[in-house]
Motif scaffolding. Structure first.
Motif, PDB file in Angstrom:
ATOM      1  N   ARG A   1       0.649  -0.742  -0.257  1.00 43.41           N
ATOM      2  CA  ARG A   1       0.036  -0.013  -0.347  1.00 43.41           C
ATOM      3  C   ARG A   1       0.767   1.752   0.074  1.00 43.41           C
ATOM      4  N   ASP A   2       0.998   2.561  -0.772  1.00 44.52           N
ATOM      5  CA  ASP A   2       1.285   3.843  -0.538  1.00 44.52           C
ATOM      6  C   ASP A   2       0.909   4.358   1.228  1.00 44.52           C
ATOM      7  N   MET A   3       2.252   4.857   1.233  1.00 38.16           N
ATOM      8  CA  MET A   3       3.386   5.048   2.101  1.00 38.16           C
ATOM      9  C   MET A   3       2.228   5.515   2.851  1.00 38.16           C
ATOM     10  N   ALA A   4       1.359   7.020   2.478  1.00 40.24           N
ATOM     11  CA  ALA A   4       0.750   8.055   2.815  1.00 40.24           C
ATOM     12  C   ALA A   4      -0.620   7.538   3.457  1.00 40.24           C
ATOM     13  N   THR A   5      -1.132   6.908   2.663  1.00 38.50           N
ATOM     14  CA  THR A   5      -2.319   6.002   3.376  1.00 38.50           C
ATOM     15  C   THR A   5      -2.063   5.040   4.869  1.00 38.50           C
ATOM     16  N   LEU A   6      -0.826   4.155   4.044  1.00 39.01           N
ATOM     17  CA  LEU A   6      -0.040   3.667   5.350  1.00 39.01           C
ATOM     18  C   LEU A   6       0.271   3.487   6.722  1.00 39.01           C
TER      19      LEU A   6
ATOM     20  N   GLU B   1       1.303  12.430  16.474  1.00 35.27           N
ATOM     21  CA  GLU B   1       2.387  12.878  16.055  1.00 35.27           C
ATOM     22  C   GLU B   1       3.716  12.092  16.569  1.00 35.27           C
ATOM     23  N   ASP B   2       3.858  11.641  17.955  1.00 33.15           N
ATOM     24  CA  ASP B   2       4.082  11.188  18.267  1.00 33.15           C
ATOM     25  C   ASP B   2       4.596   9.699  17.753  1.00 33.15           C
ATOM     26  N   TRP B   3       4.065   9.084  17.661  1.00 33.95           N
ATOM     27  CA  TRP B   3       4.859   8.046  16.952  1.00 33.95           C
ATOM     28  C   TRP B   3       5.305   7.932  15.634  1.00 33.95           C
ATOM     29  N   LEU B   4       4.720   8.829  14.892  1.00 30.72           N
ATOM     30  CA  LEU B   4       4.727   8.965  13.605  1.00 30.72           C
ATOM     31  C   LEU B   4       6.126   9.576  13.482  1.00 30.72           C
ATOM     32  N   GLY B   5       6.460  10.432  14.401  1.00 31.89           N
ATOM     33  CA  GLY B   5       7.537  11.333  14.374  1.00 31.89           C
ATOM     34  C   GLY B   5       8.807  10.059  14.521  1.00 31.89           C
ATOM     35  N   ASP B   6       8.381   8.414  15.149  1.00 33.30           N
ATOM     36  CA  ASP B   6       9.119   7.804  16.242  1.00 33.30           C
ATOM     37  C   ASP B   6      10.132   7.089  14.328  1.00 33.30           C
ATOM     38  N   VAL B   7       8.841   6.222  13.444  1.00 35.66           N
ATOM     39  CA  VAL B   7       8.441   5.862  12.971  1.00 35.66           C
ATOM     40  C   VAL B   7       9.616   6.300  11.528  1.00 35.66           C
ATOM     41  N   ILE B   8       9.242   7.706  11.328  1.00 34.44           N
ATOM     42  CA  ILE B   8      10.160   8.821  10.126  1.00 34.44           C
ATOM     43  C   ILE B   8      11.551   8.843  10.165  1.00 34.44           C
ATOM     44  N   ASP B   9      11.471   9.526  11.573  1.00 34.41           N
ATOM     45  CA  ASP B   9      12.550   9.730  11.612  1.00 34.41           C
ATOM     46  C   ASP B   9      13.939   9.498  12.104  1.00 34.41           C
ATOM     47  N   ARG B  10      13.362   8.585  13.023  1.00 31.46           N
ATOM     48  CA  ARG B  10      14.052   7.893  14.058  1.00 31.46           C
ATOM     49  C   ARG B  10      14.202   6.178  13.334  1.00 31.46           C
ATOM     50  N   GLU B  11      13.527   5.391  13.165  1.00 33.96           N
ATOM     51  CA  GLU B  11      13.494   4.909  12.944  1.00 33.96           C
ATOM     52  C   GLU B  11      13.592   4.005  11.220  1.00 33.96           C
ATOM     53  N   SER B  12      13.269   4.339  10.821  1.00 31.83           N
ATOM     54  CA  SER B  12      13.754   4.418   9.087  1.00 31.83           C
ATOM     55  C   SER B  12      14.567   5.242   8.789  1.00 31.83           C
TER      56      SER B  12
ATOM     57  N   SER C   1       6.993  14.937   1.377  1.00 32.90           N
ATOM     58  CA  SER C   1       7.824  14.665   0.630  1.00 32.90           C
ATOM     59  C   SER C   1       8.931  13.161   0.950  1.00 32.90           C
ATOM     60  N   TRP C   2       8.812  12.854   2.017  1.00 33.87           N
ATOM     61  CA  TRP C   2       9.394  12.027   2.804  1.00 33.87           C
ATOM     62  C   TRP C   2       7.873  10.393   2.080  1.00 33.87           C
ATOM     63  N   ALA C   3       6.800  11.274   2.309  1.00 35.76           N
ATOM     64  CA  ALA C   3       6.525   9.246   1.485  1.00 35.76           C
ATOM     65  C   ALA C   3       6.470   9.190   0.173  1.00 35.76           C
ATOM     66  N   LYS C   4       6.696  10.276  -0.545  1.00 38.47           N
ATOM     67  CA  LYS C   4       6.073  10.052  -2.121  1.00 38.47           C
ATOM     68  C   LYS C   4       7.947   9.648  -2.503  1.00 38.47           C
ATOM     69  N   GLU C   5       9.170   9.945  -1.613  1.00 34.21           N
ATOM     70  CA  GLU C   5      10.742   9.667  -1.650  1.00 34.21           C
ATOM     71  C   GLU C   5      10.153   7.922  -1.685  1.00 34.21           C
TER      72      GLU C   5
ATOM     73  N   PRO D   1       1.233   8.312  -3.509  1.00 37.61           N
ATOM     74  CA  PRO D   1       0.628   8.637  -2.391  1.00 37.61           C
ATOM     75  C   PRO D   1      -0.584   9.602  -3.575  1.00 37.61           C
ATOM     76  N   PRO D   2      -1.516   9.501  -3.137  1.00 40.15           N
ATOM     77  CA  PRO D   2      -2.557  10.171  -3.301  1.00 40.15           C
ATOM     78  C   PRO D   2      -2.742  12.493  -2.608  1.00 40.15           C
ATOM     79  N   GLN D   3      -3.177  12.903  -3.511  1.00 38.48           N
ATOM     80  CA  GLN D   3      -3.076  14.416  -3.254  1.00 38.48           C
ATOM     81  C   GLN D   3      -3.889  14.449  -2.075  1.00 38.48           C
ATOM     82  N   ALA D   4      -3.841  14.788  -1.027  1.00 35.47           N
ATOM     83  CA  ALA D   4      -4.904  14.975   0.293  1.00 35.47           C
ATOM     84  C   ALA D   4      -6.374  15.783  -0.568  1.00 35.47           C
ATOM     85  N   ALA D   5      -6.784  16.076  -0.489  1.00 36.75           N
ATOM     86  CA  ALA D   5      -7.891  16.432  -0.510  1.00 36.75           C
ATOM     87  C   ALA D   5      -9.236  16.866   0.642  1.00 36.75           C
TER      88      ALA D   5
END
Length: 414
Positions: A124-129, A147-158, A287-291, A316-320
């Motif tokens: 699945r695409d990362m933006a909706t996953l 926000e706290d969980w997302l920061g860990d997944v993207i900034d630290r774990e990835s 931008s991170w999700a698209k990359e 990722p889809p365009q946010a509407a």
């Protein structure tokens, strides 16, 4: 029994990933079991939980002694033996198989020999996953904010050199998962199914899956299945705050939480409420999700794996919709969710105290379905059989023989 083990037999291991439509696919298969069998596709076991228990056994997950559901030691061997006896095509499906390590993957494939093993991975695409996965963690008693969980997944774990040591990436580092299983089966027997983008035809994911199996998707009744839909913003924030208020696992073990909070509150009480807004990835993460998506698409195009669908669906889809935070939900909306949750828990407790009051749901038509319904209605019988199976190889063999006999009965009833 070995007469059924032919080189032409195929076993499809649908290994995930989580939150990629796996629940929908599983419900379509189990609710159309007879229709699939008529096309030569068999589901080992008697219930989707058999596949969950087998995946736990394969991955060596320790089971709490307080869990009354019975042990799962030996459940993978039972399911694999049933798959070997299936004839033409068998499907084993559970999304937690994506968390297997190399040794566990090797054991899984070896235990199914001489059948031709195929690996199926839905992605699945990362933006909706990411929003879907955070919600799923809350359903498993996570109390951390979005926000706290997302920061860990993207900034630290990835950014970790071994990011699969973190749970999100253990089940969503797509190329690493595929490389692991490619060490056991040739690339042409690895099938990757992109989850259709939002707004696609409702049955498109099933059509792609059925194409991989080589069956007619139109012979399954999709109305019998329900998607594992996300909760509304107020409902998921209520659940997160409930998790904050609950005592620790020593007081409320995970199995009790799963039965009462995830299934009764989240899936029964809250899932059907009107959704007030949808969780969307913050704009500064686009931008991170698209990359990530472009890297995955490029890797899959060069992989040699069979792609069943459109790789563009992984963009990722365009946010509407405007981006809002679950923590900004009004107290009145969360109160409505709390009232629904309390009512569901009262009903659940009454039906547990008075089992005769539970709605009767048959497992299927014919003698095989009636036998499975009778067995399913007796938790004591199931637990006793599982405990004996965990200790005695002979009991495991008897369970395989009993399943095979039921499948023959099911076949005669078509």
């Amino acid at each position: 029994m070995t007469a059924h083990r032919t080189a032409e037999a195929r076993v499809f291991l649908h290994i995930g990933e989580p939150k990629t439509g796996t629940t929908f696919i599983q419900q379509v298969m189990w609710s159309n079991r007879a229709e699939l069998a008529a096309q030569g596709v068999v589901l080992p076991g008697h219930h989707p939980q058999d596949h969950f228990r087998a995946s736990q056994d394969l991955r060596g997950i320790e089971k709490l002694a307080t869990d009354p559901a019975g042990p799962w030691t030996g459940e993978w061997d039972i399911l694999a033996s049933q798959a070997q006896q299936a004839g033409k095509t068998a499907v084993i499906s559970h999304e937690l198989l994506s968390a297997a390590d190399a040794g566990q993957a090797a054991r899984a494939v070896a235990s199914l020999a001489p059948a031709g093993v195929h690996i199926v991975l839905t992605v699945r695409d990362m933006a909706t996953l990411l929003p879907a996965e955070w919600q799923e963690t809350v359903k498993h008693r996570n109390a951390r904010s979005w926000e706290d969980w997302l920061g860990d997944v993207i900034d630290r774990e990835s950014a970790d050199d071994d990011r699969r040591k973190w749970w999100f990436w253990r089940v969503h580092d797509t190329m690493a998962i595929l490389r692991l299983w490619a060490g056991q089966v040739p690339p042409e027997r690895i099938h990757v199914i992109p989850t259709p983008s939002r707004g696609s035809a409702g049955g498109l994911l099933w059509e792609r899956f059925a194409t991989v199996l080589g069956i007619d998707p139109g012979r399954a009744d999709l109305s019998r299945a329900r998607p594992n839909a996300s909760l509304g913003m107020a409902e998921i924030e209520f659940l997160r705050r409930l998790n904050q208020a609950l005592p620790g696992r020593d007081t409320v073990p995970d199995w009790f939480y799963m039965w009462n909070v995830k299934e009764t509150v989240a899936h029964r009480a809250l899932a059907d409420l009107p959704r007030g807004g949808r969780l969307i990835l913050p704009a500064d993460r686009d931008s991170w999700a698209k990359e990530q998506s472009e890297t995955l698409i490029s890797g899959l195009r060069e992989s040699g794996y069979h792609i069943a669908g459109d790789l563009d669906d992984l963009r990722p889809p365009q946010a509407a919709e405007p981006v809002t935070s679950p923590s900004d939900q009004p107290a009145e909306a969360m109160l409505d969710a709390a009232v629904q949750a309390a009512a569901a828990l009262v009903v659940n407790q009454y039906q547990r105290e008075y089992p005769a009051a539970r709605p009767h749901r048959g497992r299927g038509r014919g003698l095989a379905g009636r036998i499975e319904s009778a067995v399913g209605a007796s938790p004591w019988f199931k637990r006793t059989v599982r405990e004996l199976s965990s200790r005695y190889t002979a009991v495991r063999r008897l369970r395989v023989m009993a399943w095979r006999a039921l499948e023959k009965t099911r076949a005669r009833g078509r």
